[in-house]
Design a protein around this motif. Structure first.
Motif, PDB file in Angstrom:
ATOM      1  N   MET A   1      -0.752   1.358 -14.105  1.00 33.01           N
ATOM      2  CA  MET A   1       0.635   1.006 -14.370  1.00 33.01           C
ATOM      3  C   MET A   1       1.333   0.479 -13.121  1.00 33.01           C
ATOM      4  N   ILE A   2       0.887   0.874 -11.958  1.00 34.03           N
ATOM      5  CA  ILE A   2       1.465   0.367 -10.719  1.00 34.03           C
ATOM      6  C   ILE A   2       1.008  -1.068 -10.493  1.00 34.03           C
ATOM      7  N   ASP A   3       1.876  -1.890  -9.904  1.00 28.70           N
ATOM      8  CA  ASP A   3       1.525  -3.267  -9.559  1.00 28.70           C
ATOM      9  C   ASP A   3       0.229  -3.237  -8.744  1.00 28.70           C
ATOM     10  N   PRO A   4      -0.795  -3.981  -9.159  1.00 27.88           N
ATOM     11  CA  PRO A   4      -2.069  -3.945  -8.432  1.00 27.88           C
ATOM     12  C   PRO A   4      -1.925  -4.375  -6.974  1.00 27.88           C
ATOM     13  N   ARG A   5      -0.909  -5.161  -6.669  1.00 28.03           N
ATOM     14  CA  ARG A   5      -0.701  -5.562  -5.279  1.00 28.03           C
ATOM     15  C   ARG A   5      -0.247  -4.367  -4.440  1.00 28.03           C
ATOM     16  N   LEU A   6       0.579  -3.510  -5.027  1.00 26.80           N
ATOM     17  CA  LEU A   6       0.981  -2.293  -4.326  1.00 26.80           C
ATOM     18  C   LEU A   6      -0.217  -1.364  -4.131  1.00 26.80           C
ATOM     19  N   GLN A   7      -1.076  -1.306  -5.142  1.00 29.65           N
ATOM     20  CA  GLN A   7      -2.274  -0.477  -5.010  1.00 29.65           C
ATOM     21  C   GLN A   7      -3.172  -0.999  -3.889  1.00 29.65           C
ATOM     22  N   GLN A  34      -4.615 -12.524  -0.772  1.00 27.06           N
ATOM     23  CA  GLN A  34      -3.658 -13.245  -1.604  1.00 27.06           C
ATOM     24  C   GLN A  34      -2.631 -12.299  -2.217  1.00 27.06           C
ATOM     25  N   GLN A  35      -3.093 -11.125  -2.669  1.00 24.54           N
ATOM     26  CA  GLN A  35      -2.167 -10.150  -3.232  1.00 24.54           C
ATOM     27  C   GLN A  35      -1.111  -9.736  -2.208  1.00 24.54           C
ATOM     28  N   LEU A  36      -1.550  -9.472  -1.000  1.00 28.75           N
ATOM     29  CA  LEU A  36      -0.625  -8.996   0.033  1.00 28.75           C
ATOM     30  C   LEU A  36       0.338 -10.097   0.459  1.00 28.75           C
ATOM     31  N   ARG A  37      -0.137 -11.336   0.505  1.00 24.16           N
ATOM     32  CA  ARG A  37       0.772 -12.444   0.831  1.00 24.16           C
ATOM     33  C   ARG A  37       1.820 -12.606  -0.265  1.00 24.16           C
ATOM     34  N   GLY A  38       1.390 -12.480  -1.513  1.00 22.07           N
ATOM     35  CA  GLY A  38       2.343 -12.585  -2.617  1.00 22.07           C
ATOM     36  C   GLY A  38       3.363 -11.460  -2.600  1.00 22.07           C
ATOM     37  N   LEU A  39       2.919 -10.269  -2.281  1.00 24.97           N
ATOM     38  CA  LEU A  39       3.820  -9.121  -2.201  1.00 24.97           C
ATOM     39  C   LEU A  39       4.847  -9.329  -1.092  1.00 24.97           C
ATOM     40  N   LEU A  65       5.408   1.406   1.154  1.00 26.04           N
ATOM     41  CA  LEU A  65       4.386   2.362   0.723  1.00 26.04           C
ATOM     42  C   LEU A  65       4.995   3.669   0.244  1.00 26.04           C
ATOM     43  N   ARG A  66       6.087   4.105   0.859  1.00 22.50           N
ATOM     44  CA  ARG A  66       6.733   5.332   0.378  1.00 22.50           C
ATOM     45  C   ARG A  66       7.149   5.175  -1.076  1.00 22.50           C
ATOM     46  N   HIS A  67       7.688   4.012  -1.418  1.00 28.99           N
ATOM     47  CA  HIS A  67       8.063   3.766  -2.812  1.00 28.99           C
ATOM     48  C   HIS A  67       6.826   3.587  -3.700  1.00 28.99           C
ATOM     49  N   ALA A  68       5.794   2.957  -3.168  1.00 35.15           N
ATOM     50  CA  ALA A  68       4.565   2.754  -3.944  1.00 35.15           C
ATOM     51  C   ALA A  68       3.919   4.086  -4.306  1.00 35.15           C
TER      52      ALA A  68
END
Length: 308
Positions: A1-7, A34-39, A65-68
């Protein structure tokens, strides 16, 4: 359920490099990058900075990360609540544990679950405790039986829930025919002058031996190191030294060794934990898995159950 980019960002914090994070997530390094650049683009902050050939997380990344971590825990709670609306114990359960706990506790518990809940698919992974936490974080296991050790997540780590499980005494392991082999019990200091066999430096057994010997008042002279208790037992059986062995550890019957219980204060004890992703404990499948592990522990007279 968490955004895969946050994971991916959460796993990068744990693994330290994009390549290692990608391997843990079963992705390619380019995908993670790519995920981290998009985030970073979506939040309009820099999440990574280059230090030589490596990257490190920025203060903004740690704030995110605290919010993630909170979102991940809330997602686990949602899965648990929704799973409670399904009939019966079904789905998938993945368990990991260090070798002795897997053989003595986790595998028997998994077999019981398989027999009582045929709709449940169960898989097992044997690994060292630090790697078990990594498997939890990456979503590759749901329950881990681990030993706390330097470098392990702290008790208040927001990503994990850690519960005391069992206390396991350590015995002195000596070759058959050794001067201490016929004793009903011994104090650890009586083996101070012996050569010692221990685990490799990254194995928790080496820490247990060092701490126990220091508490008894001596520094062991290390004559050999092994990765598993089978290797420790083989070295002891062939006269290369003595060691400590966990009460749950299985010894091949062909090895001529003797376990001698220890007495005195303190007697070395290994304390095992059950580790879960925070928020997942109420999921019916995970709760059933933890209950099965506890049931196996309670049936053993040679250990103490801590989660009572």
């Amino acid at each position: 359920m968490i955004d895969p980019r946050l994971q991916s960002l959460r796993v990068l914090r744990e693994q330290g490099t994009v390549t290692a994070a990608a391997a843990a997530l079963h992705l390619t390094p380019s995908t993670v990058s790519q995920q981290l650049r998009g985030l970073a683009r979506d939040f309009e902050v820099e999440l990574l900075e280059h230090v030589g050939r490596r990257v490190q997380l920025t203060p903004a990344a740690f704030a995110l990360l605290r919010h993630a971590d909170l979102l991940a825990a809330q997602g686990e709670l949602a899965r648990a609540e929704l799973a409670a609306h399904r009939a019966g114990i079904a789905g998938r359960l993945r368990l990991s544990a260090m070798p002795t706990a897997l053989a003595a506790v986790v595998a028997p518990a998994a077999a019981r679950l398989r027999d009582t809940h045929p709709s449940l698919s169960i898989s097992l992974i044997e690994d060292e405790s630090t790697h078990c936490f990594e498997l939890l974080l990456a979503g590759d296991c749901d329950i881990a039986v681990v030993l706390p050790a330097p470098g392990s997540p702290s008790a208040d780590d927001p990503r994990f829930e850690q519960r005391p499980l069992l206390a396991e005494p350590m015995d002195l392991l000596v070759p058959a025919g050794h001067r201490l082999a016929g004793r009903s019990d011994v104090q650890l200091i009586e083996a101070a002058a012996e050569p010692w066999i221990t685990g490799r430096d990254w194995i928790t057994h080496s820490l247990v031996v060092s701490a126990a010997c220091a508490a008894a008042g001596f520094t062991p002279r290390i004559a050999g190191q092994a990765v598993h208790f089978v290797g420790v037992s083989a070295m002891v059986a062939n006269g290369f030294g003595v060691s400590l062995i966990a009460r749950l550890a299985l010894i091949p019957p062909e090895l001529a060794v003797v376990r001698v219980p220890l007495r005195g204060d303190p007697v070395p004890i290994r304390r095992h934990l059950v580790a879960l992703r925070r928020g997942s404990a109420e999921h019916p499948v995970i709760a059933a898995g933890v209950a099965a592990i506890l049931a196996v522990c309670r049936e053993r007279a040679d250990i103490s159950v801590l989660d009572e």
